[in-house]
Design an enzyme around this catalytic site. Structure first.
Site, PDB file in Angstrom:
ATOM      1  N   ARG A  91       0.849  -1.201   0.000  1.00 53.78           N
ATOM      2  CA  ARG A  91       0.000   0.000   0.000  1.00 53.78           C
ATOM      3  C   ARG A  91       0.881   1.246   0.000  1.00 53.78           C
ATOM      4  NH1 ARG A  91      -2.606  -3.740   3.642  1.00 53.78           N
ATOM      5  NH2 ARG A  91      -4.613  -4.391   2.803  1.00 53.78           N
ATOM      6  N   ASP A 151      -9.757  -4.788   7.940  1.00 52.24           N
ATOM      7  CA  ASP A 151      -8.913  -5.848   8.506  1.00 52.24           C
ATOM      8  C   ASP A 151      -9.610  -6.461   9.729  1.00 52.24           C
ATOM      9  OD1 ASP A 151      -6.144  -4.696   7.088  1.00 52.24           O
ATOM     10  OD2 ASP A 151      -7.543  -3.181   7.772  1.00 52.24           O
ATOM     11  N   ARG A 154     -12.209  -8.754   8.651  1.00 49.46           N
ATOM     12  CA  ARG A 154     -11.595 -10.019   8.219  1.00 49.46           C
ATOM     13  C   ARG A 154     -11.239 -10.871   9.444  1.00 49.46           C
ATOM     14  NH1 ARG A 154      -8.016  -6.776   3.692  1.00 49.46           N
ATOM     15  NH2 ARG A 154      -9.498  -7.055   1.974  1.00 49.46           N
ATOM     16  N   HIS A 178      -2.912   0.549   8.337  1.00 53.08           N
ATOM     17  CA  HIS A 178      -3.599  -0.377   7.422  1.00 53.08           C
ATOM     18  C   HIS A 178      -2.539  -0.779   6.402  1.00 53.08           C
ATOM     19  CE1 HIS A 178      -6.450  -2.184   4.707  1.00 53.08           C
ATOM     20  NE2 HIS A 178      -6.263  -1.267   3.770  1.00 53.08           N
TER      21      HIS A 178
HETATM   22  P1  NAD Z   1      -9.926   1.782  -9.451  1.00 51.16           P
HETATM   23  O1  NAD Z   1      -8.762   1.970 -10.357  1.00 51.16           O
HETATM   24  O2  NAD Z   1     -10.946   0.748  -9.786  1.00 51.16           O
HETATM   25  O3  NAD Z   1     -10.695   3.162  -9.263  1.00 51.16           O
HETATM   26  C1  NAD Z   1     -10.032   4.353  -9.022  1.00 51.16           C
HETATM   27  C2  NAD Z   1     -10.857   5.451  -9.666  1.00 51.16           C
HETATM   28  O4  NAD Z   1     -10.281   6.698  -9.318  1.00 51.16           O
HETATM   29  C3  NAD Z   1     -10.897   5.374 -11.189  1.00 51.16           C
HETATM   30  O5  NAD Z   1     -12.246   5.309 -11.621  1.00 51.16           O
HETATM   31  C4  NAD Z   1     -10.212   6.660 -11.621  1.00 51.16           C
HETATM   32  O6  NAD Z   1     -10.749   7.210 -12.821  1.00 51.16           O
HETATM   33  C5  NAD Z   1     -10.478   7.562 -10.426  1.00 51.16           C
HETATM   34  N1  NAD Z   1      -9.583   8.700 -10.336  1.00 51.16           N
HETATM   35  C6  NAD Z   1      -8.238   8.736 -10.486  1.00 51.16           C
HETATM   36  N2  NAD Z   1      -7.784   9.986 -10.330  1.00 51.16           N
HETATM   37  C7  NAD Z   1      -8.871  10.763 -10.059  1.00 51.16           C
HETATM   38  C8  NAD Z   1      -9.048  12.154  -9.819  1.00 51.16           C
HETATM   39  N3  NAD Z   1      -8.039  12.996  -9.804  1.00 51.16           N
HETATM   40  N4  NAD Z   1     -10.303  12.590  -9.601  1.00 51.16           N
HETATM   41  C9  NAD Z   1     -11.363  11.753  -9.614  1.00 51.16           C
HETATM   42  N5  NAD Z   1     -11.244  10.431  -9.858  1.00 51.16           N
HETATM   43  C10 NAD Z   1     -10.016   9.954 -10.074  1.00 51.16           C
HETATM   44  O7  NAD Z   1      -9.306   1.496  -7.996  1.00 51.16           O
HETATM   45  P2  NAD Z   1     -10.070   0.797  -6.767  1.00 51.16           P
HETATM   46  O8  NAD Z   1      -9.841  -0.664  -6.832  1.00 51.16           O
HETATM   47  O9  NAD Z   1     -11.442   1.339  -6.718  1.00 51.16           O
HETATM   48  O10 NAD Z   1      -9.213   1.343  -5.543  1.00 51.16           O
HETATM   49  C11 NAD Z   1      -9.303   2.700  -5.151  1.00 51.16           C
HETATM   50  C12 NAD Z   1      -8.439   2.932  -3.917  1.00 51.16           C
HETATM   51  O11 NAD Z   1      -9.009   2.244  -2.778  1.00 51.16           O
HETATM   52  C13 NAD Z   1      -7.006   2.380  -4.057  1.00 51.16           C
HETATM   53  O12 NAD Z   1      -6.085   3.293  -3.502  1.00 51.16           O
HETATM   54  C14 NAD Z   1      -7.052   1.090  -3.238  1.00 51.16           C
HETATM   55  O13 NAD Z   1      -5.783   0.697  -2.776  1.00 51.16           O
HETATM   56  C15 NAD Z   1      -7.969   1.529  -2.119  1.00 51.16           C
HETATM   57  N6  NAD Z   1      -8.545   0.444  -1.309  1.00 51.16           N
HETATM   58  C16 NAD Z   1      -8.630   0.703   0.029  1.00 51.16           C
HETATM   59  C17 NAD Z   1      -9.125  -0.265   0.871  1.00 51.16           C
HETATM   60  C18 NAD Z   1      -9.186   0.051   2.341  1.00 51.16           C
HETATM   61  O14 NAD Z   1      -9.349  -0.837   3.197  1.00 51.16           O
HETATM   62  N7  NAD Z   1      -9.069   1.310   2.715  1.00 51.16           N
HETATM   63  C19 NAD Z   1      -9.562  -1.499   0.376  1.00 51.16           C
HETATM   64  C20 NAD Z   1      -9.492  -1.713  -1.013  1.00 51.16           C
HETATM   65  C21 NAD Z   1      -8.966  -0.727  -1.841  1.00 51.16           C
END
Ligand code: NAD
Length: 304
Positions: A91, A151, A154, A178
């Site tokens: 991450r 987490d 999970r 995280h």
């Molecule tokens: P994804 O690629 O499917 O979606 C990301 C989206 O962000 C895309 O649609 C993209 O167009 C958009 N984007 C990028 N730059 C942008 C901007 N400047 N303005 C507006 N939109 C913008 O990715 P995802 O799988 O949805 O993951 C998103 C984030 O969530 C990642 O950083 C991932 O690591 C995180 N995540 C966090 C957890 C958690 O527990 N917190 C769990 C899973 C994923």
């Protein structure tokens, strides 16, 4: 008069849309949902698709394609924009990419006049939450990250599955970053009112903690990304805040002593984080928490 609760989602990829879909599948406090993403055409499609759920949804919701001005009167902004982990990436590897994306996003949100609560899901989530608070200038209690909530879900699932107990009756948390330095303070885990050590040997605990920590890597290797779990986690946190539930969750919240955001239990209500929950850690757990905090600190030290 109907009390309208408006949520804006910024970043409508896997995570943002899993959250939106999970919201529609439950009775929630949200009745206005506004979606923002760089990819406008995709958002138009997502909004159409979501609107077609409304006839069967237990919630009543106005769902629309948004732009930054719509943040002005939002109660909650959920950010899931930016890069996600690719197989083999941690991450923390995402930090550079996502930090620069956030500058533009937060500036745009604040220019709208927004004065609600931020909930951050983008990774590395503790640091992205810290960045959001710095860029927005909002009080710390109004800027929250999902932290180790997923987490923890999970962990509760794995213990519940092993002991044949409903995960709702497993009480305990994953705390810290995280990320790879997160850990389970087992001295605080209970099943019902009984200590976990009455049920599990130390080896079982170690195995479960490793499984929790590696869950995202395993899912990413198998299906490319994780999103349903965080979608439901975000709904739970949304309800805690917008429903003024005073619910305890293990979110990224601000630690004044160390000047970091880190996953620790806190009470959530309409004001955001209303207070922290303090609990005893043994010496070894204290060390692990400090190590996790130090890793977060090390990674933010060059950002500001
Ligand atoms: P994804 O690629 O499917 O979606 C990301 C989206 O962000 C895309 O649609 C993209 O167009 C958009 N984007 C990028 N730059 C942008 C901007 N400047 N303005 C507006 N939109 C913008 O990715 P995802 O799988 O949805 O993951 C998103 C984030 O969530 C990642 O950083 C991932 O690591 C995180 N995540 C966090 C957890 C958690 O527990 N917190 C769990 C899973 C994923």
């Amino acid at each position: 008069m109907v009390d309208t609760k408006k949520v804006v989602i910024i970043g409508c990829g896997n995570v943002g849309m899993s959250y939106a879909y999970a919201l529609l599948n439950q009775k929630t406090y949200v009745n206005e949902l506004c979606l923002i993403d760089l990819n406008k055409e995709r958002v138009e499609g997502e909004v159409m698709d979501l609107n077609h759920c409304l006839a069967f949804s237990p919630s009543t919701m106005k769902i629309e394609v948004g732009d930054y001005p719509c943040c002005k009167d939002a109660d909650l902004i959920v950010i899931a924009a930016g890069a996600n982990q690719k197989p083999g990436e941690t991450r923390l590897d995402l930090l550079k990419k996502n930090a620069s994306i956030f500058k533009g996003i937060i500036d745009n949100v604040m220019a709208s006049g927004f004065n609600g609560i931020f909930m951050i899901a983008t990774n590395p989530v503790d640091i992205m939450t810290y960045i959001t608070q710095k860029y927005s200038g909002l009080p710390h209690h109004k800027v929250i990250g999902t932290g180790t909530s997923l987490d923890t879900a999970r962990l509760r699932y794995l213990i519940g599955d092993k002991l044949k107990v409903d995960p709702a009756n497993v009480h305990g948390y994953v705390i810290g970053e995280h990320g790879d330095s997160e850990f389970v303070p087992w001295s605080n885990v209970n099943v019902g009112l009984q200590k976990i050590s009455d049920f599990l040997y130390e080896d079982d605990m170690k195995k479960i903690a490793e499984e929790v920590k590696n869950a995202a890597y395993e899912i990413i290797n198998k299906k490319g990304a994780t999103y349903y779990g965080i979608g439901m986690t975000l709904v739970k946190l949304t309800n805690a805040i917008l429903g003024n539930e005073h619910a305890i969750a293990v979110v990224s919240n601000y630690d004044e002593t160390n000047d970091v955001y880190v996953g620790l239990p806190a009470v959530l209500d309409g004001s955001g984080v209303s207070r922290k929950i303090f609990f005893d850690l043994n010496k070894e757990e204290e060390k692990k928490l400090q190590n996790s905090i130090d890793i977060i600190k090390e990674n933010i030290k060059d950002l500001f």
